[in-house]
Structure formats: C-alpha cells, structure tokens
Design an enzyme around this catalytic site. Sequence first.
Site, PDB file in Angstrom:
ATOM      1  N   ASP A  63     -16.435  15.242 -13.241  1.00  0.00           N
ATOM      2  CA  ASP A  63     -17.262  14.227 -13.894  1.00  0.00           C
ATOM      3  C   ASP A  63     -17.502  13.031 -12.975  1.00  0.00           C
ATOM      4  OD1 ASP A  63     -18.766  13.264 -15.989  1.00  0.00           O
ATOM      5  OD2 ASP A  63     -17.058  12.398 -17.061  1.00  0.00           O
ATOM      6  N   GLY A  64     -18.640  12.360 -13.179  1.00  0.00           N
ATOM      7  CA  GLY A  64     -18.905  11.106 -12.469  1.00  0.00           C
ATOM      8  C   GLY A  64     -19.973  11.183 -11.397  1.00  0.00           C
ATOM      9  N   ARG A 123     -22.597   8.432 -12.105  1.00  0.00           N
ATOM     10  CA  ARG A 123     -22.101   7.082 -11.799  1.00  0.00           C
ATOM     11  C   ARG A 123     -21.999   6.856 -10.296  1.00  0.00           C
ATOM     12  NH1 ARG A 123     -17.372   7.599 -16.114  1.00  0.00           N
ATOM     13  NH2 ARG A 123     -18.328   9.659 -16.245  1.00  0.00           N
ATOM     14  N   ASN A 159     -24.595  20.094 -22.186  1.00  0.00           N
ATOM     15  CA  ASN A 159     -25.384  19.467 -21.126  1.00  0.00           C
ATOM     16  C   ASN A 159     -26.884  19.797 -21.211  1.00  0.00           C
ATOM     17  OD1 ASN A 159     -22.693  19.683 -18.667  1.00  0.00           O
ATOM     18  ND2 ASN A 159     -23.334  17.915 -19.875  1.00  0.00           N
ATOM     19  N   ARG A 190     -29.380  16.921 -21.892  1.00  0.00           N
ATOM     20  CA  ARG A 190     -29.803  15.929 -20.887  1.00  0.00           C
ATOM     21  C   ARG A 190     -31.306  16.035 -20.636  1.00  0.00           C
ATOM     22  NH1 ARG A 190     -25.006  15.055 -16.511  1.00  0.00           N
ATOM     23  NH2 ARG A 190     -23.350  14.903 -18.065  1.00  0.00           N
ATOM     24  N   GLU A 216      -0.916  20.699 -17.629  1.00  0.00           N
ATOM     25  CA  GLU A 216      -0.639  19.292 -17.350  1.00  0.00           C
ATOM     26  C   GLU A 216      -1.977  18.611 -17.078  1.00  0.00           C
ATOM     27  OE1 GLU A 216       2.250  17.729 -17.552  1.00  0.00           O
ATOM     28  OE2 GLU A 216       3.178  19.609 -18.178  1.00  0.00           O
TER      29      GLU A 216
HETATM   30  C1  IPE Z   1     -18.234  17.417 -18.862  1.00  0.00           C
HETATM   31  O1  IPE Z   1     -18.838  16.250 -18.427  1.00  0.00           O
HETATM   32  C2  IPE Z   1     -19.051  18.609 -18.437  1.00  0.00           C
HETATM   33  C3  IPE Z   1     -19.042  18.909 -17.005  1.00  0.00           C
HETATM   34  C4  IPE Z   1     -18.333  18.293 -16.109  1.00  0.00           C
HETATM   35  C5  IPE Z   1     -19.865  20.015 -16.610  1.00  0.00           C
HETATM   36  P1  IPE Z   1     -19.835  15.442 -19.368  1.00  0.00           P
HETATM   37  O2  IPE Z   1     -20.270  14.257 -18.579  1.00  0.00           O
HETATM   38  O3  IPE Z   1     -20.892  16.335 -19.896  1.00  0.00           O
HETATM   39  O4  IPE Z   1     -18.876  15.022 -20.574  1.00  0.00           O
HETATM   40  P2  IPE Z   1     -18.987  13.841 -21.624  1.00  0.00           P
HETATM   41  O5  IPE Z   1     -20.397  13.833 -22.139  1.00  0.00           O
HETATM   42  O6  IPE Z   1     -18.672  12.574 -20.891  1.00  0.00           O
HETATM   43  O7  IPE Z   1     -17.969  14.162 -22.660  1.00  0.00           O
HETATM   44  C1  IPE Z   2     -20.726  15.669 -14.071  1.00  0.00           C
HETATM   45  O1  IPE Z   2     -21.240  14.431 -13.720  1.00  0.00           O
HETATM   46  C2  IPE Z   2     -21.673  16.804 -13.727  1.00  0.00           C
HETATM   47  C3  IPE Z   2     -22.257  17.495 -14.886  1.00  0.00           C
HETATM   48  C4  IPE Z   2     -21.964  17.260 -16.133  1.00  0.00           C
HETATM   49  C5  IPE Z   2     -23.219  18.524 -14.582  1.00  0.00           C
HETATM   50  P1  IPE Z   2     -22.119  13.619 -14.741  1.00  0.00           P
HETATM   51  O2  IPE Z   2     -23.554  13.977 -14.526  1.00  0.00           O
HETATM   52  O3  IPE Z   2     -21.629  13.788 -16.117  1.00  0.00           O
HETATM   53  O4  IPE Z   2     -21.871  12.136 -14.233  1.00  0.00           O
HETATM   54  P2  IPE Z   2     -21.702  10.850 -15.134  1.00  0.00           P
HETATM   55  O5  IPE Z   2     -20.613  11.134 -16.117  1.00  0.00           O
HETATM   56  O6  IPE Z   2     -23.005  10.603 -15.795  1.00  0.00           O
HETATM   57  O7  IPE Z   2     -21.334   9.781 -14.150  1.00  0.00           O
HETATM   58 MG    MG Z   3     -20.311  12.785 -17.279  1.00  0.00          MG
END
Ligand code: IPE
Ligand code: IPE
Ligand code: MG
EC number: 2.5.1.-
Length: 249
Positions: A29-30, A33, A77, A80, A216
């Site tokens: 994740d991230g 950002r 997802n 989006r 964990e």
């Molecule tokens: C979880 O991340 C899914 C993946 C990393 C593929 P998201 O960014 O979709 O999760 P939420 O929306 O913060 O729960």
């Molecule tokens: C995780 O990064 C990748 C996928 C869910 C495909 P994000 O796209 O969720 O990044 P943030 O959470 O918006 O920063």
């Molecule tokens: Mg995310």
Amino acid sequence: MTTQPQHLTILPPDLDIQRIPRHVAVIMDGNGRWAKQRNLPRIMGHQRGVDTLKDLLRCCKDWGIQALTAYAFSTENWGRPLPEVDFLMTLFERVLRREINEMIDEGVQIHFVGDLHCLPASLQAEIERAMEATQHNQKIQFVVATNYGGRREIIQACRAIATQASQGQLNPEDIDEALFERHLYTAGICDPDLLIRTSGEMRVSNFLLWQVAYAEIYVTETLWPDFDRRAFHQALLQYQQRHRRFGRL
Ligand code: IPE
Ligand code: IPE
Ligand code: MG
C-alpha cells in the site's frame, strides 16, 4: 540477472536462519501517496512499486524464504477511476511479459490467486502462460493476488463444497479445515507466517482472511515504493522477536 554486491545477497548476520518465515505476504500500500508527495500522477507510484516488488522477490529468494504473496489488486479496487484501473491491468500484463524469462531462469514459480476470469482476456492469457512456464520451478513460490478478495475466495470454496455435497459426492460431516483449505485459491501453499502492510494503515482490506489466522502482523509507515531490503530486514528482525504462541502458553 544483475549481480548484487555480496553483502546484500547473504542473510544479514543479525537474523536467525532457523527462524526465517517460510511464507511472507505483503499488502503493498501507499503507491498513490508516494507519487503525491512528489507531485507525480498516481500511476508513477504503481510503476515504481513494481521495481520494489521485484527487489523484494529477489531478496526473499536470497534469504531463504520459500513463498512470497503480494496483494496486487483487490476485488474492491475496481471502484477506482477507470484510467487507474486500466493502467494497472496493462501494467500487470506488460510486467509479466517482460519478466517471465528472468523468472524462469531464477527458479521462480509464479502463481496467481483471485477471481481471474474477470481480468482482461489478454492478461488472463499471459497469466496462464507464466504459470505454466514456471510450474516446475522450485527456488521460490511467488503468489500474486489479483482481483483477489478474501470473502469472495471463501464464498467460492463454499459453493464448490456445497455443489459436491448436493451431488452426493461429499458428506457435510466430512467438511473440516483441511478439506476447506483445498478449495481455496491458495490450496497447497502454506499459510503466511508474516503479514506486512506498508504505509501505516492498520487493516487487512479483505486480504487472505482465512490464511492469516496466525500470521504475525507488521505495519510500517514506509510507503510501498520505498520498501527496500533494509526495510524488509527491519520487518524480519521484529518478526524474529515475536513469541508465536498459537493459543498455547
Ligand atoms: C489494499 O490496498 C489492496 C492492495 C494493496 C492491492 P487499498 O489501498 O485498496 O486498501 P484500503 O482501501 O486502504 O483499505
Ligand atoms: C496500493 O497503493 C496499490 C494498489 C491498491 C493497486 P495505493 O494505490 O492504494 O496507494 P495509496 O493508498 O492511495 O497511497
Ligand atoms: Mg491504498
């Protein structure tokens, strides 16, 4: 394969080789950002995230981890904006095509879990090709969760089991954890010992709901594109300090 400096390929001396997790799962994740912090479009974060995953896979292989599962795209997802979803689907396909030979050479057995039938046909074809081409590889199992949802996985297992029962092939009393697991996407893959989530969110977001029962959990503020070997090393150090009780004393 580009040669790594020796000190990066060997297990850091402060890690106990006897207590290396067999299976590591990551919620990557991230990416968005990371891009935002740099005034870049979100897709640049995803692009960079691929490099991070590639490095982590190699690191896991170098350090003797048997399986790595990466959450690439959740069933949620799809909600989006379409251009981002399209970009991701194209990215998965492009990366798979580009990396397949290297994975074959390096002994990576790639496996996809999720509701794969909903993916674009060209991606499905690439996935099938990659799984088949690497099925006998044994260095490391690399599991990519794509259009994956833990709830959907459990529902489809229930359906398959109910169908067998309704056809008289199975008695309801025969349904136990082992039988149930054989109907999950992850059948044959051991449960994760360590679940890592990058960028600070304290939730599992529908990932491996059944399988993480005794994993964990390690959450780091580091954004996924920045999660390098050093960051992974920290996660493993913390993992090795945990006392896994499995309900016992
Ligand atoms: C979880 O991340 C899914 C993946 C990393 C593929 P998201 O960014 O979709 O999760 P939420 O929306 O913060 O729960
Ligand atoms: C995780 O990064 C990748 C996928 C869910 C495909 P994000 O796209 O969720 O990044 P943030 O959470 O918006 O920063
Ligand atoms: Mg995310």
